[in-house]
Write a protein that holds these residues in place. Structure first.
Motif, PDB file in Angstrom:
ATOM      1  N   PHE A 138      -2.800  -7.502  -2.582  1.00 12.95           N
ATOM      2  CA  PHE A 138      -1.421  -7.106  -2.848  1.00 12.95           C
ATOM      3  C   PHE A 138      -0.488  -7.708  -1.796  1.00 12.95           C
ATOM      4  CE2 PHE A 138      -2.484  -3.578  -5.742  1.00 12.95           C
ATOM      5  CZ  PHE A 138      -3.792  -3.313  -5.375  1.00 12.95           C
ATOM      6  N   TYR A 196       3.186  -6.364  -0.313  1.00 12.74           N
ATOM      7  CA  TYR A 196       4.177  -5.303  -0.298  1.00 12.74           C
ATOM      8  C   TYR A 196       5.352  -5.752   0.546  1.00 12.74           C
ATOM      9  CZ  TYR A 196       1.083  -1.786  -2.384  1.00 12.74           C
ATOM     10  OH  TYR A 196       0.277  -1.075  -3.234  1.00 12.74           O
ATOM     11  N   GLN A 252       8.661  -4.256   2.733  1.00 12.25           N
ATOM     12  CA  GLN A 252       9.219  -3.063   3.367  1.00 12.25           C
ATOM     13  C   GLN A 252      10.566  -3.425   3.977  1.00 12.25           C
ATOM     14  OE1 GLN A 252       7.073  -1.269   6.721  1.00 12.25           O
ATOM     15  NE2 GLN A 252       7.410   0.752   5.809  1.00 12.25           N
ATOM     16  N   ARG A 273      12.776   1.121   4.941  1.00 14.09           N
ATOM     17  CA  ARG A 273      11.391   1.485   5.174  1.00 14.09           C
ATOM     18  C   ARG A 273      10.545   1.824   3.959  1.00 14.09           C
ATOM     19  NH1 ARG A 273      12.354   7.174   8.239  1.00 14.09           N
ATOM     20  NH2 ARG A 273      12.189   8.579   6.462  1.00 14.09           N
ATOM     21  N   GLN A 274      11.103   1.997   2.761  1.00 13.61           N
ATOM     22  CA  GLN A 274      10.264   2.302   1.600  1.00 13.61           C
ATOM     23  C   GLN A 274       9.467   1.063   1.199  1.00 13.61           C
ATOM     24  OE1 GLN A 274      11.635   5.149  -0.868  1.00 13.61           O
ATOM     25  NE2 GLN A 274       9.737   5.173  -2.001  1.00 13.61           N
ATOM     26  N   MET A 275       8.157   1.216   1.134  1.00 14.81           N
ATOM     27  CA  MET A 275       7.248   0.134   0.795  1.00 14.81           C
ATOM     28  C   MET A 275       7.305  -0.111  -0.709  1.00 14.81           C
ATOM     29  SD  MET A 275       4.870  -1.517   2.775  1.00 14.81           S
ATOM     30  CE  MET A 275       4.063  -0.334   3.849  1.00 14.81           C
ATOM     31  N   LEU A 309       5.870  -2.539  -3.969  1.00 11.57           N
ATOM     32  CA  LEU A 309       4.885  -3.509  -4.435  1.00 11.57           C
ATOM     33  C   LEU A 309       5.594  -4.754  -4.955  1.00 11.57           C
ATOM     34  CD1 LEU A 309       1.922  -4.218  -5.225  1.00 11.57           C
ATOM     35  CD2 LEU A 309       2.404  -3.149  -7.438  1.00 11.57           C
ATOM     36  N   ARG A 347       0.468  -8.316  -7.363  1.00 10.40           N
ATOM     37  CA  ARG A 347      -0.933  -7.905  -7.260  1.00 10.40           C
ATOM     38  C   ARG A 347      -1.827  -8.980  -7.871  1.00 10.40           C
ATOM     39  NH1 ARG A 347      -2.724  -3.043 -10.983  1.00 10.40           N
ATOM     40  NH2 ARG A 347      -2.563  -4.702 -12.520  1.00 10.40           N
ATOM     41  N   PHE A 363       3.949  -7.264   3.839  1.00  9.69           N
ATOM     42  CA  PHE A 363       2.580  -6.943   4.219  1.00  9.69           C
ATOM     43  C   PHE A 363       1.618  -7.407   3.132  1.00  9.69           C
ATOM     44  CE2 PHE A 363       3.228  -4.444   7.966  1.00  9.69           C
ATOM     45  CZ  PHE A 363       4.463  -3.844   7.810  1.00  9.69           C
ATOM     46  N   PHE A 411      -4.313  -3.250   5.496  1.00 11.02           N
ATOM     47  CA  PHE A 411      -3.073  -4.003   5.580  1.00 11.02           C
ATOM     48  C   PHE A 411      -3.098  -4.980   6.749  1.00 11.02           C
ATOM     49  CE2 PHE A 411       0.051  -2.155   2.643  1.00 11.02           C
ATOM     50  CZ  PHE A 411      -0.632  -1.037   2.205  1.00 11.02           C
ATOM     51  N   GLY A 412      -2.381  -6.067   6.583  1.00 11.67           N
ATOM     52  CA  GLY A 412      -2.148  -6.976   7.696  1.00 11.67           C
ATOM     53  C   GLY A 412      -1.040  -6.432   8.583  1.00 11.67           C
ATOM     54  N   THR A 413      -0.722  -7.165   9.621  1.00 11.39           N
ATOM     55  CA  THR A 413       0.283  -6.716  10.588  1.00 11.39           C
ATOM     56  C   THR A 413       1.701  -7.060  10.171  1.00 11.39           C
ATOM     57  OG1 THR A 413      -0.127  -8.756  11.808  1.00 11.39           O
ATOM     58  CG2 THR A 413      -1.264  -6.769  12.579  1.00 11.39           C
ATOM     59  N   GLY A 417       5.952  -1.427  14.291  1.00 12.24           N
ATOM     60  CA  GLY A 417       5.586  -2.821  14.506  1.00 12.24           C
ATOM     61  C   GLY A 417       4.236  -3.215  13.953  1.00 12.24           C
ATOM     62  N   GLN A 418       3.550  -2.279  13.287  1.00 11.50           N
ATOM     63  CA  GLN A 418       2.232  -2.575  12.736  1.00 11.50           C
ATOM     64  C   GLN A 418       2.177  -2.272  11.241  1.00 11.50           C
ATOM     65  OE1 GLN A 418      -0.945  -0.761  14.940  1.00 11.50           O
ATOM     66  NE2 GLN A 418      -0.035  -1.232  16.919  1.00 11.50           N
ATOM     67  N   GLY A 419       1.124  -2.730  10.621  1.00 15.32           N
ATOM     68  CA  GLY A 419       0.911  -2.415   9.216  1.00 15.32           C
ATOM     69  C   GLY A 419       0.342  -1.018   9.050  1.00 15.32           C
ATOM     70  N   PRO A 420       0.474  -0.459   7.864  1.00 17.18           N
ATOM     71  CA  PRO A 420      -0.085   0.884   7.627  1.00 17.18           C
ATOM     72  C   PRO A 420      -1.600   0.910   7.817  1.00 17.18           C
ATOM     73  CG  PRO A 420       1.427   0.240   5.870  1.00 17.18           C
ATOM     74  CD  PRO A 420       1.178  -0.976   6.697  1.00 17.18           C
ATOM     75  N   LEU A 443       5.184   6.646  11.532  1.00 19.20           N
ATOM     76  CA  LEU A 443       5.672   6.920  10.184  1.00 19.20           C
ATOM     77  C   LEU A 443       4.444   7.205   9.325  1.00 19.20           C
ATOM     78  CD1 LEU A 443       8.128   6.862   8.182  1.00 19.20           C
ATOM     79  CD2 LEU A 443       7.515   4.468   7.753  1.00 19.20           C
ATOM     80  N   GLN A 467      -0.644   1.221  -6.261  1.00 18.50           N
ATOM     81  CA  GLN A 467      -0.068   2.430  -5.726  1.00 18.50           C
ATOM     82  C   GLN A 467       1.393   2.241  -5.384  1.00 18.50           C
ATOM     83  OE1 GLN A 467      -2.382   3.465  -2.281  1.00 18.50           O
ATOM     84  NE2 GLN A 467      -1.847   1.636  -1.167  1.00 18.50           N
ATOM     85  N   PHE A 500       4.573   3.806  -3.000  1.00 12.79           N
ATOM     86  CA  PHE A 500       4.773   4.501  -1.742  1.00 12.79           C
ATOM     87  C   PHE A 500       6.003   5.392  -1.746  1.00 12.79           C
ATOM     88  CE2 PHE A 500       1.697   2.851   1.307  1.00 12.79           C
ATOM     89  CZ  PHE A 500       1.171   1.777   0.616  1.00 12.79           C
ATOM     90  N   GLY A 501       5.908   6.469  -0.976  1.00 14.99           N
ATOM     91  CA  GLY A 501       7.056   7.301  -0.691  1.00 14.99           C
ATOM     92  C   GLY A 501       7.818   6.762   0.506  1.00 14.99           C
ATOM     93  N   PRO A 502       8.926   7.405   0.857  1.00 13.88           N
ATOM     94  CA  PRO A 502       9.755   6.917   1.969  1.00 13.88           C
ATOM     95  C   PRO A 502       9.172   7.218   3.340  1.00 13.88           C
ATOM     96  CG  PRO A 502      10.688   8.911   1.047  1.00 13.88           C
ATOM     97  CD  PRO A 502       9.520   8.545   0.172  1.00 13.88           C
TER      98      PRO A 502
END
Lengths: 112, 116
Positions: free
Chosen positions: A35, A37, A39, A43-45, A47, A50, A91, A102-104, B40-43, B88, B105, B107-109
């Motif tokens: 995937f 993504y 952001q 901040r809402q991720m 999609l 895919r 991401f 996930f990647g960074t 600064g990082q991924g989830p 977060l 999937q 995501f929420g906020p």
């Protein structure tokens, strides 16, 4: 264990130009999902696109397309006709039986 | 339709306290996952639930726990908070079985947790 690597922490592109974000992953599995993504600063991720590993055809969603190279374990995202609203963190993610990795992230800035 | 909702939006706790975060999935979605995203990082994957059963667990200590309710909403609990838990916390829901094809999937906020 699965790992996802995004080697470009930051990128920029002129509006209307094309940009490619890189992603590599490491897995011994044969069936999985990949995937991208987005952001935004809010901040809402979200999609973006895919890809199922069992499909050879590269996924496309409007201006977004991927170059999936399964043997090389590479999954890059191409954004065509970049728009200011594309500015965000991107991401890359790997999924296998519901476990996500996930990647960074790559911070993309679209310049007017 | 409403998207994934999370509450509260922001939370400030003290070291050693306990916290509960809440997530309501998209209507009809039966799978909920939790992630921690440090600045600064991924989830980082914490938990996944499908049909009220735990389907996956990431590499987090036992201080982290979760559950899914009959209405498919979910709670994430963190005990004995540490400064490093500041992050977060994202919840994501999915319509499909995570073991099946077509899984994706939404995501929420997120809930911003600050531990002081």
């Amino acid at each position: 264990a699965q790992t996802v690597t995004q080697s470009q922490p930051e990128m920029s592109v002129q509006e209307a130009e094309t940009v490619t974000l890189s992603c590599t992953y490491d897995t011994s599995e044969n069936n999985y999902y990949l995937f991208w993504y987005k952001q935004p600063p809010s901040r809402q991720m979200i999609l973006v696109i895919r890809q199922e590993a069992y499909k050879q055809q590269n996924a496309t969603e409007n201006r977004f397309s991927v170059n999936f190279q399964k043997a090389a374990k590479s999954f890059s995202l191409k954004i065509s006709d970049s728009q200011l609203g594309d500015t965000a963190m991107y991401f890359c993610a790997f999924m296998r039986v519901g476990q996500f990795y996930f990647g960074t992230g790559t911070s993309l800035t679209v310049i007017p | 339709d409403a998207g994934v909702t999370q509450s509260p939006t922001h939370l400030i706790k003290t070291r050693g306290q306990q916290v509960t975060l809440r997530c309501s999935p998209i209507s009809g979605h039966k799978s909920v996952s939790w992630y921690q995203q440090v600045l600064g990082q991924g989830p980082q994957f914490i938990f996944q639930y499908y049909e009220k059963e735990e389907r996956g667990r990431g590499n987090f200590p036992d201080r982290f726990s979760a559950r899914q309710f009959p209405n498919y909403s979910s709670e994430l609990n963190v005990n004995a908070l540490l400064l490093g838990d500041s992050a977060l916390y994202l919840c994501a829901s999915s319509l499909r079985d995570p073991a099946g094809r077509g899984y994706e999937q939404y995501f929420g906020p997120g809930t911003r947790l600050t531990v002081t």
